[in-house]
Scaffold this active site. Sequence first.
Site, PDB file in Angstrom:
ATOM      1  N   HIS A 192       0.475 -61.554  55.426  1.00 22.47           N
ATOM      2  CA  HIS A 192       0.651 -62.269  56.699  1.00 22.47           C
ATOM      3  C   HIS A 192      -0.703 -62.787  57.158  1.00 22.47           C
ATOM      4  O   HIS A 192      -1.747 -62.370  56.653  1.00 22.47           O
ATOM      5  CB  HIS A 192       1.199 -61.323  57.782  1.00 22.47           C
ATOM      6  CG  HIS A 192       0.248 -60.220  58.138  1.00 22.47           C
ATOM      7  ND1 HIS A 192       0.031 -59.124  57.323  1.00 22.47           N
ATOM      8  CD2 HIS A 192      -0.584 -60.050  59.207  1.00 22.47           C
ATOM      9  CE1 HIS A 192      -0.857 -58.329  57.864  1.00 22.47           C
ATOM     10  NE2 HIS A 192      -1.272 -58.868  59.006  1.00 22.47           N
TER      11      HIS A 192
ATOM     12  N   ASP B 265      -2.815 -63.054  60.932  1.00 21.49           N
ATOM     13  CA  ASP B 265      -2.721 -62.521  62.293  1.00 21.49           C
ATOM     14  C   ASP B 265      -2.614 -63.708  63.253  1.00 21.49           C
ATOM     15  O   ASP B 265      -3.353 -64.689  63.129  1.00 21.49           O
ATOM     16  CB  ASP B 265      -3.952 -61.670  62.619  1.00 21.49           C
ATOM     17  CG  ASP B 265      -4.007 -60.394  61.774  1.00 21.49           C
ATOM     18  OD1 ASP B 265      -2.977 -60.019  61.188  1.00 21.49           O
ATOM     19  OD2 ASP B 265      -5.092 -59.774  61.707  1.00 21.49           O
TER      20      ASP B 265
ATOM     21  N   HIS C 143      -3.605 -61.850  54.426  1.00 23.35           N
ATOM     22  CA  HIS C 143      -4.036 -60.530  53.956  1.00 23.35           C
ATOM     23  C   HIS C 143      -2.846 -59.593  53.878  1.00 23.35           C
ATOM     24  O   HIS C 143      -1.758 -59.893  54.410  1.00 23.35           O
ATOM     25  CB  HIS C 143      -5.140 -59.965  54.867  1.00 23.35           C
ATOM     26  CG  HIS C 143      -4.768 -59.852  56.313  1.00 23.35           C
ATOM     27  ND1 HIS C 143      -4.670 -60.954  57.155  1.00 23.35           N
ATOM     28  CD2 HIS C 143      -4.451 -58.787  57.088  1.00 23.35           C
ATOM     29  CE1 HIS C 143      -4.326 -60.563  58.365  1.00 23.35           C
ATOM     30  NE2 HIS C 143      -4.168 -59.238  58.360  1.00 23.35           N
TER      31      HIS C 143
ATOM     32  N   ARG D  74      -4.809 -44.011  53.972  1.00 29.23           N
ATOM     33  CA  ARG D  74      -5.663 -45.022  54.616  1.00 29.23           C
ATOM     34  C   ARG D  74      -5.383 -44.981  56.109  1.00 29.23           C
ATOM     35  O   ARG D  74      -4.215 -44.950  56.528  1.00 29.23           O
ATOM     36  CB  ARG D  74      -5.341 -46.403  54.054  1.00 29.23           C
ATOM     37  CG  ARG D  74      -6.099 -47.530  54.744  1.00 29.23           C
ATOM     38  CD  ARG D  74      -5.797 -48.871  54.075  1.00 29.23           C
ATOM     39  NE  ARG D  74      -6.312 -49.978  54.866  1.00 29.23           N
ATOM     40  CZ  ARG D  74      -7.532 -50.485  54.746  1.00 29.23           C
ATOM     41  NH1 ARG D  74      -8.376 -49.983  53.868  1.00 29.23           N
ATOM     42  NH2 ARG D  74      -7.922 -51.484  55.511  1.00 29.23           N
TER      43      ARG D  74
END
Length: 343
Positions: free
Chosen positions: A203, A205, A260, A270
Amino acid sequence: MVVLSRPALDHFSSIKTCKPTAGLFAGIPVVDFADPNAKALITRACQEFGFFKMVNHGIPLATINRLESLAIEFFSLPQSQKDAAGPPDPFGYGNKRIGPNGDIGWIEYLLLHSHKPAAGAGAFFDSRRNFRAAVEEYVAAVKAMTVAVLEAMADGLGIEPRNALSRLVRGEDSDSCLRLNHYPPCPEVQPLTGQNLIGFGEHTDPQIISVLRSNNTTGLQICLRDGTWVSVPPDHSSFFINVGDALQVMTNGRFRSVKHRVLTDPTKSRVSMIYFAGPRMSERIAALGSVMEAGEESRYVEFTWAEYKKSAYKSRLADYRLGQFEKKNIESSPPSRVPNSVS
Ligand SMILES: C=C1C[C@]23C[C@@]1(O)CC[C@H]2[C@@]12CC[C@H](O)[C@@](C)(C(=O)O1)[C@H]2[C@@H]3C(=O)O
Ligand SMILES: O=C(O)CCC(=O)C(=O)O
Ligand SMILES: [Fe+2]
């Protein structure tokens, strides 16, 4: 976090518009914010990648570690206690489901309004004053850095006044948010490609910029202009800046919002904390006059941030959200001239 079922896992492999690659990418632009040349380096990075890593950012490690520890503590709670801070609407705790339109990932998260962290998280913060204070301290520090980065970008692009971008995110009415993401280790791989499972699908941002900090676990990938996906080497002491869709529009395409995604790690968790700097709801998003060359046409129809958000929340993660605001019959490559840019 509940284990995903096979149909849910199959969905992950359907998102692949970029060519896959392996290994960590050594070419991520790194900007030392204390370098007198920082604004030119930022400008070039935003043109070429829409993304850069920032070192010497001035945010105290203690501020970062305090929030990260509390986030880890939160994600370690029993599921029922985390669920009490959800579902995200859009704020609150979410588990696997991202957004309202069927996107899923190997992730759990807490999405908070930057100035009203308690909004959407129910009574969650009532008994967690220290968590709320840590969010406020972190947001204040990252917001100050965001303002400085946006002023460096304005300088680099010759935008006047130099607060033309930063003023959009300064006010208490700016629509900014903070996202705390946890990707548990995931030994499973995608059936067809053998690639690690998707934690957060591809996607861009929607906001102006996003300021990302993660622990030392790999997973973040960006898509280069030639369509190659590359893995960003993690660095827990630095911040990563993403150009968002709104900045792409305001720079009339000089800066590109970066596509990203996050892939899971088979053995390590993570944890990432992302500040999404957005304008107030009524802000008109359009190409800034001072960025345009003589005779240059705006590539997008003007819209308010509220209109863009509304349309974003009707879209799936991987959708090209700016598409419906693009003017037709404007040549596709953005203008090349950027004042003060390094060559
Ligand atoms: C699928 C979606 C999740 C998202 C809202 C959307 O409908 C499309 C944009 C998504 C995104 C990506 C960046 C940020 O993580 C986010 C908070 C945002 O502003 O836009 C998410 C939205 C979300 O998770 O609610
Ligand atoms: O968690 C990450 O590292 C990135 C997540 C992301 O892109 C997002 O939350 O918008
Ligand atoms: Fe993102």
